[in-house]
Design a protein around this motif. Structure first.
Motif, PDB file in Angstrom:
ATOM      1  N   GLU A   1       0.817  -1.205   0.000  1.00  8.72           N
ATOM      2  CA  GLU A   1       0.000   0.000   0.000  1.00  8.72           C
ATOM      3  C   GLU A   1       0.856   1.263   0.000  1.00  8.72           C
ATOM      4  OE1 GLU A   1      -3.910  -0.084   2.000  1.00  8.72           O
ATOM      5  OE2 GLU A   1      -3.026  -1.807   3.000  1.00  8.72           O
ATOM      6  N   CYS A   2       2.082   1.178   0.516  1.00  6.56           N
ATOM      7  CA  CYS A   2       2.971   2.339   0.525  1.00  6.56           C
ATOM      8  C   CYS A   2       3.536   2.606  -0.877  1.00  6.56           C
ATOM      9  CB  CYS A   2       4.132   2.124   1.500  1.00  6.56           C
ATOM     10  SG  CYS A   2       3.606   2.107   3.215  1.00  6.56           S
ATOM     11  N   GLN A   3       3.570   1.581  -1.715  1.00 12.83           N
ATOM     12  CA  GLN A   3       4.193   1.728  -3.020  1.00 12.83           C
ATOM     13  C   GLN A   3       3.208   1.944  -4.160  1.00 12.83           C
ATOM     14  OE1 GLN A   3       6.778  -1.479  -3.886  1.00 12.83           O
ATOM     15  NE2 GLN A   3       8.135  -1.091  -2.190  1.00 12.83           N
ATOM     16  N   PHE A   4       1.990   1.422  -4.040  1.00 17.64           N
ATOM     17  CA  PHE A   4       1.048   1.451  -5.145  1.00 17.64           C
ATOM     18  C   PHE A   4      -0.282   2.031  -4.708  1.00 17.64           C
ATOM     19  CE2 PHE A   4       3.954  -2.064  -6.030  1.00 17.64           C
ATOM     20  CZ  PHE A   4       4.417  -1.692  -7.281  1.00 17.64           C
ATOM     21  N   GLN A   5      -0.808   2.932  -5.529  1.00 21.93           N
ATOM     22  CA  GLN A   5      -2.134   3.501  -5.301  1.00 21.93           C
ATOM     23  C   GLN A   5      -3.115   2.721  -6.171  1.00 21.93           C
ATOM     24  OE1 GLN A   5      -2.987   6.012  -3.168  1.00 21.93           O
ATOM     25  NE2 GLN A   5      -5.114   5.687  -3.735  1.00 21.93           N
ATOM     26  N   CYS A   6      -3.854   1.810  -5.567  1.00 18.80           N
ATOM     27  CA  CYS A   6      -4.803   0.978  -6.311  1.00 18.80           C
ATOM     28  C   CYS A   6      -6.166   1.648  -6.338  1.00 18.80           C
ATOM     29  CB  CYS A   6      -4.921  -0.400  -5.667  1.00 18.80           C
ATOM     30  SG  CYS A   6      -3.367  -1.326  -5.620  1.00 18.80           S
ATOM     31  N   GLU A   7      -6.858   1.502  -7.465  1.00 18.17           N
ATOM     32  CA  GLU A   7      -8.187   2.082  -7.627  1.00 18.17           C
ATOM     33  C   GLU A   7      -8.960   1.295  -8.665  1.00 18.17           C
ATOM     34  OE1 GLU A   7      -7.255   6.068  -8.834  1.00 18.17           O
ATOM     35  OE2 GLU A   7      -6.947   5.504 -10.914  1.00 18.17           O
ATOM     36  N   ILE A   8     -10.254   1.593  -8.766  1.00 18.92           N
ATOM     37  CA  ILE A   8     -11.115   0.977  -9.776  1.00 18.92           C
ATOM     38  C   ILE A   8     -11.180   1.901 -10.986  1.00 18.92           C
ATOM     39  CG2 ILE A   8     -13.490   0.265 -10.325  1.00 18.92           C
ATOM     40  CD1 ILE A   8     -12.173  -1.599  -8.373  1.00 18.92           C
ATOM     41  N   ARG A   9     -11.124   1.290 -12.165  1.00 15.88           N
ATOM     42  CA  ARG A   9     -11.244   2.047 -13.415  1.00 15.88           C
ATOM     43  C   ARG A   9     -12.159   1.269 -14.357  1.00 15.88           C
ATOM     44  NH1 ARG A   9      -5.969   4.134 -16.348  1.00 15.88           N
ATOM     45  NH2 ARG A   9      -6.140   5.556 -14.592  1.00 15.88           N
ATOM     46  N   ALA A  10     -13.003   1.993 -15.075  1.00 19.59           N
ATOM     47  CA  ALA A  10     -13.838   1.379 -16.104  1.00 19.59           C
ATOM     48  C   ALA A  10     -13.191   1.623 -17.459  1.00 19.59           C
ATOM     49  CB  ALA A  10     -15.240   1.968 -16.079  1.00 19.59           C
ATOM     50  N   TYR A  11     -12.898   0.548 -18.177  1.00 16.24           N
ATOM     51  CA  TYR A  11     -12.306   0.642 -19.505  1.00 16.24           C
ATOM     52  C   TYR A  11     -13.383   0.407 -20.555  1.00 16.24           C
ATOM     53  CZ  TYR A  11      -7.569   0.308 -17.546  1.00 16.24           C
ATOM     54  OH  TYR A  11      -6.407   0.530 -16.866  1.00 16.24           O
TER      55      TYR A  11
END
Length: 157
Positions: free
Chosen positions: A4-14
């Motif tokens: 979590e300190c290295q990557f900002q994860c999120e939801i995306r609609a493609y």
């Protein structure tokens, strides 16, 4: 490692966009050579048509078996461009995905996948097993430590 300190994860609609692609099954150890040859082949084909890619190169991994990767790779293009013998008129993948930006050498991307899988699990989502990578800068003019890859795992509805 604390992802979590290295990557900002999120939801995306493609959304799907027209693309020219090559799909094959290969070993992970052969992927760099095949991508180099395949992307160059698609660019030569586009050039022969007087056309250009309309976005960065991408790859879709339908399996993650490192000895038998089922991978499709190519470029988004304008509508109406047909393929040829080895290049297919296709589309970019579409749907909802968990995504994060990875910066570094392509062959060291695994921590981004680990972070996404952990984030998916912690947020009660379920992956389809399909991965999507968008290569945001040119490895021919960018040092490996500064390569940017948008890494996504598609989610079940």
């Amino acid at each position: 490692m604390d992802f979590e300190c290295q990557f900002q994860c999120e939801i995306r609609a493609y959304g799907a966009s027209p693309a020219l692609t090559i799909r094959l099954t290969t070993r992970a150890s052969d992927i760099a050579r095949l991508f180099d040859e395949g992307y160059a082949s698609i660019m030569r084909y586009l050039d022969s048509l007087g056309k250009a890619a309309v976005g960065p190169p991408f790859a879709v991994y339908y399996t993650m078996d490192m000895e038998r990767l089922d991978v499709e790779f190519g470029f988004p293009v304008e509508e109406g461009i047909e393929g040829n013998d080895s290049i297919t008129a296709s589309t970019t993948p579409s749907g909802k995905a968990a995504t994060c930006l990875y910066i570094g050498p392509y062959e060291e991307v695994e921590p981004a996948y680990d972070a996404l899988m952990q984030w998916i699990d912690e947020n009660d989502f379920e992956s389809t097993g399909v991965a999507y990578e968008i290569y945001l800068n040119d490895p021919g003019s960018t040092l490996p430590d500064f390569l940017k890859t948008q890494v996504s795992l598609f989610l079940k509805s």
